[in-house]
Design a protein around this motif. Structure first.
Motif, mmCIF file in Angstrom:
data_model
loop_
_atom_site.group_PDB
_atom_site.id
_atom_site.type_symbol
_atom_site.label_atom_id
_atom_site.label_comp_id
_atom_site.label_asym_id
_atom_site.label_seq_id
_atom_site.Cartn_x
_atom_site.Cartn_y
_atom_site.Cartn_z
ATOM 1 N N LYS A 67 -46.781 60.253 -23.330
ATOM 2 C CA LYS A 67 -46.494 61.373 -24.221
ATOM 3 C C LYS A 67 -47.729 62.196 -24.564
ATOM 4 O O LYS A 67 -47.622 63.209 -25.263
ATOM 5 N N ALA A 68 -48.891 61.760 -24.133
ATOM 6 C CA ALA A 68 -50.127 62.484 -24.441
ATOM 7 C C ALA A 68 -51.102 62.305 -23.289
ATOM 8 O O ALA A 68 -51.008 61.348 -22.511
ATOM 9 N N LEU A 69 -52.021 63.249 -23.181
ATOM 10 C CA LEU A 69 -53.053 63.179 -22.146
ATOM 11 C C LEU A 69 -54.428 63.228 -22.801
ATOM 12 O O LEU A 69 -54.632 64.003 -23.744
ATOM 13 N N PRO A 70 -55.352 62.399 -22.332
ATOM 14 C CA PRO A 70 -55.153 61.361 -21.314
ATOM 15 C C PRO A 70 -54.499 60.121 -21.906
ATOM 16 O O PRO A 70 -54.612 59.860 -23.100
ATOM 17 N N THR A 71 -53.815 59.360 -21.070
ATOM 18 C CA THR A 71 -53.268 58.052 -21.440
ATOM 19 C C THR A 71 -53.772 57.028 -20.437
ATOM 20 O O THR A 71 -53.632 57.222 -19.228
ATOM 21 N N THR A 72 -54.354 55.954 -20.950
ATOM 22 C CA THR A 72 -54.928 54.906 -20.110
ATOM 23 C C THR A 72 -54.007 53.690 -20.118
ATOM 24 O O THR A 72 -53.605 53.222 -21.191
ATOM 25 N N ILE A 73 -53.666 53.192 -18.938
ATOM 26 C CA ILE A 73 -52.794 52.025 -18.814
ATOM 27 C C ILE A 73 -53.470 51.003 -17.903
ATOM 28 O O ILE A 73 -53.875 51.343 -16.786
ATOM 29 N N LEU A 74 -53.580 49.784 -18.387
ATOM 30 C CA LEU A 74 -54.161 48.695 -17.599
ATOM 31 C C LEU A 74 -53.040 47.833 -17.030
ATOM 32 O O LEU A 74 -52.172 47.355 -17.767
ATOM 33 N N TYR A 75 -53.067 47.654 -15.714
ATOM 34 C CA TYR A 75 -52.124 46.765 -15.041
ATOM 35 C C TYR A 75 -52.884 45.544 -14.537
ATOM 36 O O TYR A 75 -53.968 45.673 -13.948
ATOM 37 N N VAL A 76 -52.317 44.375 -14.791
ATOM 38 C CA VAL A 76 -52.887 43.124 -14.293
ATOM 39 C C VAL A 76 -51.787 42.382 -13.542
ATOM 40 O O VAL A 76 -50.741 42.057 -14.126
ATOM 41 N N GLY A 77 -51.999 42.175 -12.257
ATOM 42 C CA GLY A 77 -50.978 41.522 -11.448
ATOM 43 C C GLY A 77 -49.695 42.315 -11.368
ATOM 44 O O GLY A 77 -48.602 41.743 -11.251
ATOM 45 N N GLY A 78 -49.804 43.637 -11.450
ATOM 46 C CA GLY A 78 -48.628 44.496 -11.348
ATOM 47 C C GLY A 78 -47.873 44.679 -12.648
ATOM 48 O O GLY A 78 -46.842 45.363 -12.671
ATOM 49 N N ARG A 79 -48.367 44.105 -13.746
ATOM 50 C CA ARG A 79 -47.689 44.233 -15.038
ATOM 51 C C ARG A 79 -48.594 44.962 -16.030
ATOM 52 O O ARG A 79 -49.812 44.764 -16.048
ATOM 53 N N GLU A 80 -47.979 45.805 -16.868
ATOM 54 C CA GLU A 80 -48.758 46.534 -17.863
ATOM 55 C C GLU A 80 -49.238 45.581 -18.955
ATOM 56 O O GLU A 80 -48.448 44.856 -19.561
ATOM 57 N N ARG A 81 -50.555 45.615 -19.213
ATOM 58 C CA ARG A 81 -51.143 44.725 -20.215
ATOM 59 C C ARG A 81 -51.703 45.468 -21.422
ATOM 60 O O ARG A 81 -51.882 44.877 -22.488
ATOM 61 N N TRP A 82 -51.999 46.757 -21.233
ATOM 62 C CA TRP A 82 -52.640 47.490 -22.333
ATOM 63 C C TRP A 82 -52.479 48.977 -22.095
ATOM 64 O O TRP A 82 -52.479 49.445 -20.958
ATOM 65 N N ARG A 83 -52.306 49.722 -23.202
ATOM 66 C CA ARG A 83 -52.135 51.174 -23.104
ATOM 67 C C ARG A 83 -52.807 51.831 -24.303
ATOM 68 O O ARG A 83 -52.734 51.337 -25.424
ATOM 69 N N ARG A 84 -53.442 52.977 -24.047
ATOM 70 C CA ARG A 84 -54.101 53.694 -25.137
ATOM 71 C C ARG A 84 -54.072 55.199 -24.846
ATOM 72 O O ARG A 84 -54.360 55.628 -23.733
#
Length: 377
Positions: A336-353
């Motif tokens: 919903k906003a830029l920039p948005t950071t998403i961390l994937y670990v093993g193909g699964r989302e673990r963190w978003r900011r």
């Protein structure tokens, strides 16, 4: 390869005015142009300010005398890539030019009201030479009709006609013969008031157009005749100066922000992060352990954040991808906003900011979550 603060593309009145101001500001810039002077050289008399008249050649010579000549490169820009923190311009000579901010002062491609008929587009640029003459203004959009008011008291007669009603234009005994809606009339001069298209193809940025803005994206400007609301000589000069001032100020602001967020100097390197431009590429990038950052050319904070991400990628050893929100729809992914950071670990989302994450905080969060996931496994 050197990265300049500003590159001005085009050597017409607006481009030279921008270069003049950048010289005065002692900015790190280049002026890249195939020719110097542009179509203003054809004008015998130009009104710059009230009661100040000069020829187009005199105006160009005045500006050239005030531009640092070692900053002028004779080349034609044929392609531009503007979607990253470092803008890359490609010249016909094969050279590449890199910069933080770019000012397009490339003139416009004049549109023909009828096939094979080329008309001038700026009556106010030639105001002194129109005194006592009969003039026809052909327009596409109603907002151009205000130009007719500027000719009152100068031209003996001013008619206006919508381009769709113009059926034929010919030259006879030094005058124009124009047929409009079945009626023929003669004029001393005819102008076609139409919005020009910029000459430089902007590759990879499908939505970018001059529209009615000077600053069309962070650190990207369109001025002069490439700007539809600034067809006059005085406005070409003013828009070039304004863009130069804004570009220098904006580069300095981003440089300061980069230090605040731990990135150091803005665009210190020409290295790039891989970019995701389709859903298929997105699925592939998110299938392992990776950091995906949604960004856009039109997002000012993204410009600074890219430098943070370059350093984070080196420190973490984790692949970092930029997801182009202009090409991949962010809504299905909850962005919903830029920039948005998403961390994937093993193909699964673990963190978003959302927003720009300072370098130290970003490194800390990624290491903690990747370490936790590895321990749990």
């Amino acid at each position: 390869m050197k990265v300049h603060d500003v590159i001005v593309v085009g050597g017409g009145l607006a481009g030279l005015s921008a270069a003049w101001m950048l010289t005065a500001l002692r900015s790190d810039f280049l002026l890249v142009a195939e020719e110097l002077g542009g179509k203003i050289l054809e004008s015998p008399r130009v009104m710059m300010y009230p009661f100040v008249l000069m020829s187009g050649r005199e105006m160009v010579d005045w500006l050239l005398a005030r531009v640092a000549r070692d900053r002028v490169v004779r080349d034609r820009i044929v392609r531009a890539e503007l979607g990253r923190s470092i803008r890359v311009l490609y010249g016909e000579s094969g050279r590449e030019y890199r910069c933080r901010a770019v000012i397009f002062a490339t003139g416009g491609v004049e549109r023909s009201v009828l096939k094979g008929v080329r008309l001038k587009s700026c009556p106010l640029c030639e105001l002194p030479s129109l005194r006592g003459k009969e003039v026809l203004l052909i327009y596409d959009e109603p907002h151009f009709l205000s130009t007719a008011r500027g000719l009152k008291g100068v031209a003996r007669k001013v008619d206006v006609a919508w381009s769709g009603d113009v059926e034929a234009i010919a030259r006879r005994d030094g005058r124009y013969v124009v047929r409009v809606s079945g009626r023929e009339r003669e004029y001393d001069d005819v102008f076609y008031l139409a919005e020009p298209e910029p000459r430089v193809p902007i590759e990879g940025v499908p939505h970018i157009r001059p529209d009615y803005k000077l600053r069309i994206a962070p650190l990207v400007y369109v001025v002069g005749d490439a700007h539809p609301l600034k067809p006059l000589a005085i406005f070409a000069v003013a828009s070039g100066i304004e863009a130069a001032l804004e570009a220098v100020e904006e580069v300095d602001a981003y440089r300061a922000l980069a230090h605040v967020f731990g990135a150091g100097e803005v665009a210190p390197t020409t290295s790039s992060l891989p970019e995701v431009r389709s859903e298929e590429e997105l699925r592939k990038a998110a299938s392992g352990t990776s950091l995906l950052v949604w960004h856009s050319l039109y997002c000012g904070p993204c410009y600074v954040y890219e430098e943070v991400l370059k350093r984070a990628a080196k420190e973490l050893g984790v692949p970092v991808y930029l997801v182009d929100a202009e090409r991949v729809d962010p809504r299905p992914h909850g962005v919903k906003a830029l920039p948005t950071t998403i961390l994937y670990v093993g193909g699964r989302e673990r963190w978003r900011r959302e927003g720009v994450v300072p370098l130290a905080k970003l490194v800390e969060e990624v290491r903690r979550r990747t370490t936790t996931a590895t321990t749990a496994a």
